[in-house]
Motif scaffolding. Structure first.
Motif, PDB file in Angstrom:
ATOM      1  N   LYS A 278       7.685  10.623   0.735  1.00  0.00           N
ATOM      2  CA  LYS A 278       7.827  10.723  -0.714  1.00  0.00           C
ATOM      3  C   LYS A 278       8.828  11.815  -1.035  1.00  0.00           C
ATOM      4  O   LYS A 278       8.701  12.954  -0.590  1.00  0.00           O
ATOM      5  N   LYS A 279       9.858  11.452  -1.814  1.00  0.00           N
ATOM      6  CA  LYS A 279      10.908  12.422  -2.154  1.00  0.00           C
ATOM      7  C   LYS A 279      10.349  13.480  -3.098  1.00  0.00           C
ATOM      8  O   LYS A 279       9.675  13.172  -4.079  1.00  0.00           O
TER       9      LYS A 279
ATOM     10  N   LYS B  11       0.832  -1.209   0.000  1.00  0.00           N
ATOM     11  CA  LYS B  11       0.000   0.000   0.000  1.00  0.00           C
ATOM     12  C   LYS B  11       0.866   1.259   0.000  1.00  0.00           C
ATOM     13  O   LYS B  11       0.584   2.224  -0.717  1.00  0.00           O
ATOM     14  N   ALA B  12       1.902   1.262   0.823  1.00  0.00           N
ATOM     15  CA  ALA B  12       2.718   2.459   0.992  1.00  0.00           C
ATOM     16  C   ALA B  12       3.570   2.760  -0.233  1.00  0.00           C
ATOM     17  O   ALA B  12       3.691   3.922  -0.644  1.00  0.00           O
ATOM     18  N   LEU B  13       4.156   1.729  -0.837  1.00  0.00           N
ATOM     19  CA  LEU B  13       5.132   1.937  -1.902  1.00  0.00           C
ATOM     20  C   LEU B  13       4.513   2.152  -3.273  1.00  0.00           C
ATOM     21  O   LEU B  13       5.108   2.782  -4.143  1.00  0.00           O
ATOM     22  N   ARG B  14       3.325   1.582  -3.488  1.00  0.00           N
ATOM     23  CA  ARG B  14       2.648   1.739  -4.784  1.00  0.00           C
ATOM     24  C   ARG B  14       3.609   1.448  -5.944  1.00  0.00           C
ATOM     25  O   ARG B  14       3.890   2.289  -6.795  1.00  0.00           O
ATOM     26  N   ILE B  15       4.114   0.241  -5.952  1.00  0.00           N
ATOM     27  CA  ILE B  15       5.149  -0.177  -6.898  1.00  0.00           C
ATOM     28  C   ILE B  15       4.605  -0.204  -8.321  1.00  0.00           C
ATOM     29  O   ILE B  15       3.510  -0.702  -8.580  1.00  0.00           O
TER      30      ILE B  15
ATOM     31  N   ASN C 253      10.528  11.712  -6.625  1.00  0.00           N
ATOM     32  CA  ASN C 253       9.197  11.136  -6.388  1.00  0.00           C
ATOM     33  C   ASN C 253       9.253   9.692  -5.901  1.00  0.00           C
ATOM     34  O   ASN C 253       8.242   8.999  -5.911  1.00  0.00           O
ATOM     35  N   GLY C 254      10.439   9.254  -5.489  1.00  0.00           N
ATOM     36  CA  GLY C 254      10.543   7.927  -4.887  1.00  0.00           C
ATOM     37  C   GLY C 254       9.881   7.882  -3.520  1.00  0.00           C
ATOM     38  O   GLY C 254       9.615   8.920  -2.897  1.00  0.00           O
ATOM     39  N   ILE C 255       9.605   6.684  -3.027  1.00  0.00           N
ATOM     40  CA  ILE C 255       8.911   6.513  -1.749  1.00  0.00           C
ATOM     41  C   ILE C 255       9.743   5.653  -0.810  1.00  0.00           C
ATOM     42  O   ILE C 255      10.262   4.597  -1.197  1.00  0.00           O
TER      43      ILE C 255
ATOM     44  N   ASP D 157      13.737   3.549  -6.734  1.00  0.00           N
ATOM     45  CA  ASP D 157      12.464   4.271  -6.730  1.00  0.00           C
ATOM     46  C   ASP D 157      11.679   4.052  -5.446  1.00  0.00           C
ATOM     47  O   ASP D 157      10.970   4.951  -4.989  1.00  0.00           O
ATOM     48  N   LYS D 158      11.779   2.870  -4.877  1.00  0.00           N
ATOM     49  CA  LYS D 158      11.009   2.534  -3.684  1.00  0.00           C
ATOM     50  C   LYS D 158      11.919   1.811  -2.695  1.00  0.00           C
ATOM     51  O   LYS D 158      12.750   0.981  -3.098  1.00  0.00           O
TER      52      LYS D 158
END
Length: 384
Positions: free
Chosen positions: A380-381, A42-46, A333-335, A303-304
């Protein structure tokens, strides 16, 4: 033992750059999932174009995040034995059907020799992993998910001292499908003064330190902080907000096994199995300190990031160093997602300024996560 790189088909890499002889206690802390991997998903939205970096641990999250099919998944751990476990889980998954895999790991009784399965996949492991598992080949027959220090602790102490006196009540809640019914039953029949006292007593810092040797229970915890009270309050939250039947970690904690195959960890669920299996060659395994690994890379490439709960293992200064390395190697925009256990870490103000803190997702995960002991940070970056 020298550094070894074993090239696998389709560019899969396994790099063990830490000498495992420095680890005096030659065993694994975790062999199954004590986290809810849906929270990371849920958090990373890969996305399919993402490169994902994470801590190996039991390997369960490493496999679970393949359900969203990232382009690349880099699984890092400084403990070589945890990575040897992930190697074995991966190669067994390549070979076995879903039903066979559940039997091999120990979720179900096996209709075959687990050691025979190991012998079939052994040639596909790195030499270090082969050497390790040969020394402990008799353990494989017991089922991998039961072998870690944490899993043994659940069985010997949590199950024996907390579950058995409440067996009838817990099994009743396991059959309930209404959260309202479960809340009422929990308060009337389970949440007794004796149970609360037993929970707080068993979860003392000294008990965890003696039984597990896990630094996350004592390394960064003040003497004034009550581990038992914290775990008790989080556990009460779980009983009141999550159905027992749907919580794989809670049933494993209390029963020493998974009680509902419809609610297994993500990587063991039938609906995800084929997707995870076809993406196994996207996994790269690295045995090293994560900051050392990142420092060797020159350009942003991830990215994540999922750091599990390493914030509790290390001093804050070291944790902040890791966050700075991640930030320098993360694309715009990485998480970044990580779990806090007892030590509640947040990024330094200078570092935090480079991120947007996803407070809505944090609140959601703190409420929904099935592994009740953790709280979350999701960052989120900012774009450049």
């Amino acid at each position: 033992m020298a550094t070894a790189i074993k090239e696998k088909p389709e560019s899969k890499r396994i790099i063990h750059s830490v000498n495992d002889s420095i680890y005096k206690k030659e065993w694994i802390l975790y062999t199954t999932s004590d986290e809810d991997s849906y929270s990371e998903l849920k958090a990373l939205r890969i996305r399919p174009s993402d490169s994902v970096l994470l801590i190996t641990g039991s390997g369960c999250r490493s496999l679970a995040l393949l359900a969203d099919e990232p382009k690349r998944l880099i699984s890092v751990d400084a403990n070589p034995y945890q990575n040897y476990l992930l190697e074995l889980k991966i190669e067994a998954m390549r070979l076995l059907s879903h039903e066979e895999y559940l039997q091999f790991l120990g979720v179900r009784p096996a209709s075959f020799s687990r050691l025979d399965i190991y012998r079939q996949v052994e040639p596909d492991l790195t030499l270090q992993a082969q050497d390790y598992w040969r020394r402990y080949s008799s353990k494989i027959e017991e089922g991998l998910i039961y072998l870690g220090k944490h899993e043994q602790f659940y069985k010997r102490f949590i199950g024996s001292l907390l579950f058995r006196p409440k067996r009838k009540q817990f099994m009743h809640m396991l059959r309930l499908s209404s959260l309202e019914e479960q809340r009422a039953y929990f308060q009337e029949h389970f949440n007794t003064p004796l149970w609360r006292w037993s929970m707080e007593t068993l979860c003392r810092q000294s008990v965890f330190k003696w039984a597990l040797g896990d630094p996350s229970y004592d390394n960064q915890v003040s003497e004034q902080q009550s581990i038992g009270n914290y775990i008790l309050q989080r556990l009460i939250h779980t009983f009141e907000n999550h159905l027992v039947r749907d919580n794989h970690f809670l049933t494993f904690l209390y029963c020493g096994q998974y009680m509902n195959e419809e609610a297994l960890p993500v990587y063991l669920q039938k609906r995800h199995y084929d997707t995870i299996k076809k993406n196994l060659d996207r996994v790269e395994i690295v045995t090293d300190l994560i900051d050392n690994y990142l420092a060797r890379e020159k350009a942003p490439f991830i990215d994540k990031v999922s750091l599990s709960d390493i914030s509790g293992w290390i001093p804050n200064q070291t944790f902040q160093k890791i966050l700075y390395e991640i930030t320098g190697k993360m694309r715009s925009n990485g998480i970044l997602c990580y779990r806090n256990f007892l030590a509640k870490r947040v990024p330094d103000p200078v570092l935090l300024a480079q991120y947007e803190r996803d407070t809505e997702m944090i609140e959601r995960l703190n409420h929904e996560d099935l592994a009740f002991a953790f709280t979350f940070e999701v960052l989120k970056k900012r774009g450049e």
